[in-house]
Design a protein around this motif. Sequence first.
Motif, PDB file in Angstrom:
ATOM      1  N   VAL A  47      -1.120   9.620  -2.384  1.00  0.00           N
ATOM      2  CA  VAL A  47      -0.885   8.328  -3.035  1.00  0.00           C
ATOM      3  C   VAL A  47      -0.679   7.293  -1.940  1.00  0.00           C
ATOM      4  O   VAL A  47       0.386   7.197  -1.338  1.00  0.00           O
ATOM      5  N   ASP A  48      -1.746   6.522  -1.657  1.00  0.00           N
ATOM      6  CA  ASP A  48      -1.684   5.492  -0.608  1.00  0.00           C
ATOM      7  C   ASP A  48      -0.951   4.280  -1.172  1.00  0.00           C
ATOM      8  O   ASP A  48      -1.242   3.839  -2.285  1.00  0.00           O
ATOM      9  N   PHE A  49      -0.036   3.702  -0.375  1.00  0.00           N
ATOM     10  CA  PHE A  49       1.020   2.860  -0.943  1.00  0.00           C
ATOM     11  C   PHE A  49       1.318   1.691  -0.018  1.00  0.00           C
ATOM     12  O   PHE A  49       1.551   1.885   1.183  1.00  0.00           O
ATOM     13  N   ALA A 106      -5.145   4.586   5.700  1.00  0.00           N
ATOM     14  CA  ALA A 106      -5.873   4.667   4.434  1.00  0.00           C
ATOM     15  C   ALA A 106      -7.345   4.915   4.720  1.00  0.00           C
ATOM     16  O   ALA A 106      -7.896   4.372   5.678  1.00  0.00           O
ATOM     17  N   CYS A 107      -7.989   5.699   3.869  1.00  0.00           N
ATOM     18  CA  CYS A 107      -9.407   5.967   4.103  1.00  0.00           C
ATOM     19  C   CYS A 107     -10.246   4.739   3.738  1.00  0.00           C
ATOM     20  O   CYS A 107      -9.883   3.938   2.880  1.00  0.00           O
ATOM     21  N   SER A 108     -11.360   4.588   4.440  1.00  0.00           N
ATOM     22  CA  SER A 108     -12.282   3.478   4.181  1.00  0.00           C
ATOM     23  C   SER A 108     -13.706   4.004   4.277  1.00  0.00           C
ATOM     24  O   SER A 108     -13.944   5.088   4.820  1.00  0.00           O
ATOM     25  N   ALA A 125     -13.292   4.428  -1.549  1.00  0.00           N
ATOM     26  CA  ALA A 125     -12.220   4.754  -0.597  1.00  0.00           C
ATOM     27  C   ALA A 125     -10.986   3.898  -0.886  1.00  0.00           C
ATOM     28  O   ALA A 125     -11.030   2.934  -1.646  1.00  0.00           O
ATOM     29  N   CYS A 126      -9.881   4.278  -0.232  1.00  0.00           N
ATOM     30  CA  CYS A 126      -8.605   3.601  -0.494  1.00  0.00           C
ATOM     31  C   CYS A 126      -8.637   2.115  -0.156  1.00  0.00           C
ATOM     32  O   CYS A 126      -7.995   1.306  -0.845  1.00  0.00           O
ATOM     33  N   VAL A 127      -9.331   1.737   0.907  1.00  0.00           N
ATOM     34  CA  VAL A 127      -9.359   0.321   1.269  1.00  0.00           C
ATOM     35  C   VAL A 127      -9.950  -0.517   0.127  1.00  0.00           C
ATOM     36  O   VAL A 127      -9.462  -1.614  -0.158  1.00  0.00           O
ATOM     37  N   ASN A 189      -4.806   5.524  -5.610  1.00  0.00           N
ATOM     38  CA  ASN A 189      -4.771   6.961  -5.880  1.00  0.00           C
ATOM     39  C   ASN A 189      -6.000   7.542  -5.173  1.00  0.00           C
ATOM     40  O   ASN A 189      -7.118   7.463  -5.667  1.00  0.00           O
ATOM     41  N   CYS A 190      -5.773   8.091  -3.992  1.00  0.00           N
ATOM     42  CA  CYS A 190      -6.830   8.323  -2.985  1.00  0.00           C
ATOM     43  C   CYS A 190      -8.051   9.085  -3.514  1.00  0.00           C
ATOM     44  O   CYS A 190      -7.923  10.174  -4.068  1.00  0.00           O
ATOM     45  N   PRO A 191      -9.258   8.493  -3.331  1.00  0.00           N
ATOM     46  CA  PRO A 191     -10.490   9.135  -3.806  1.00  0.00           C
ATOM     47  C   PRO A 191     -11.126  10.103  -2.802  1.00  0.00           C
ATOM     48  O   PRO A 191     -12.214  10.615  -3.063  1.00  0.00           O
ATOM     49  N   GLN A 192     -10.461  10.335  -1.668  1.00  0.00           N
ATOM     50  CA  GLN A 192     -11.082  11.112  -0.578  1.00  0.00           C
ATOM     51  C   GLN A 192     -11.499  12.520  -1.037  1.00  0.00           C
ATOM     52  O   GLN A 192     -10.708  13.237  -1.643  1.00  0.00           O
ATOM     53  N   ILE A 193     -12.749  12.895  -0.681  1.00  0.00           N
ATOM     54  CA  ILE A 193     -13.220  14.250  -1.017  1.00  0.00           C
ATOM     55  C   ILE A 193     -13.731  14.991   0.212  1.00  0.00           C
ATOM     56  O   ILE A 193     -14.251  16.101   0.099  1.00  0.00           O
TER      57      ILE A 193
HETATM   58 ZN   LIG Z   1      -7.761   7.566   0.713  1.00  0.00          ZN
END
Ligand SMILES: [Zn+2]
Length: 211
Positions: A47-49, A106-108, A125-127, A189-193
């Motif tokens: 959970v990126d915050f 955070a992922c981008s 991505a989170c960004v 809500n991080c989408p990273q896979i």
């Molecule tokens: Zn992320």
Amino acid sequence: MSTDTHLAGLSGTIVHDEIVPARAPWLYHVAKGQTLRIVDLEGNQAVDFLLYSASDDAERYSAQDTVAAQGNLFLRAGTTLLSNEGRPMMTIAASAVDYHDTIGGACSCESNTLRYGHHTKWQHACVENFLEANLWEGRGKRDIVSNINFFMNVPVEADGALGIVDGISAPGLTVDLKAEMDVVVVVSNCPQINNPCNAFNPTPVRMIVAA
Ligand SMILES: [Zn+2]
């Protein structure tokens, strides 16, 4: 008696209760004295915050000030989340997970491309989530600063290298954040896979605010 175990130990009246879908952004104003509980519904969901002062969003969460003040990289129960003006914004009142990360970032789309190859450029991505949620209140790219990653396991190795490794969270685990000032909470809500931060499977989280 309530059978909702996610509410256990949370005192006061529930003023907000929402499921944030997998991969989605979220924004909410938490008033001073209220407690935000984040529930990792299915486990190992990052959970990126980000945090902003509700009265002046030029004041926002500062990873640097928070880490320097406590003399430790990891965020645990008892950690005070400090602003760039050195003021307490929220306190981690309780945590069912040993520690949370604030240095992994955070992922981008850009970092995904660099780390995992150009074929990941199209992935959400989170960004993008941070940008979308912040745009609802007129903030932009320059307002995205170093964030917190709740439920994310980013150990620091003996040689100083960072890892992004399998999570230490589990289904139903929670973290409680008590607001020390009126704050705006912005979440991705991080989408990273492409790495194990979400167990390769982004899942929903639950946000509960008690007053
Ligand atoms: Zn992320």
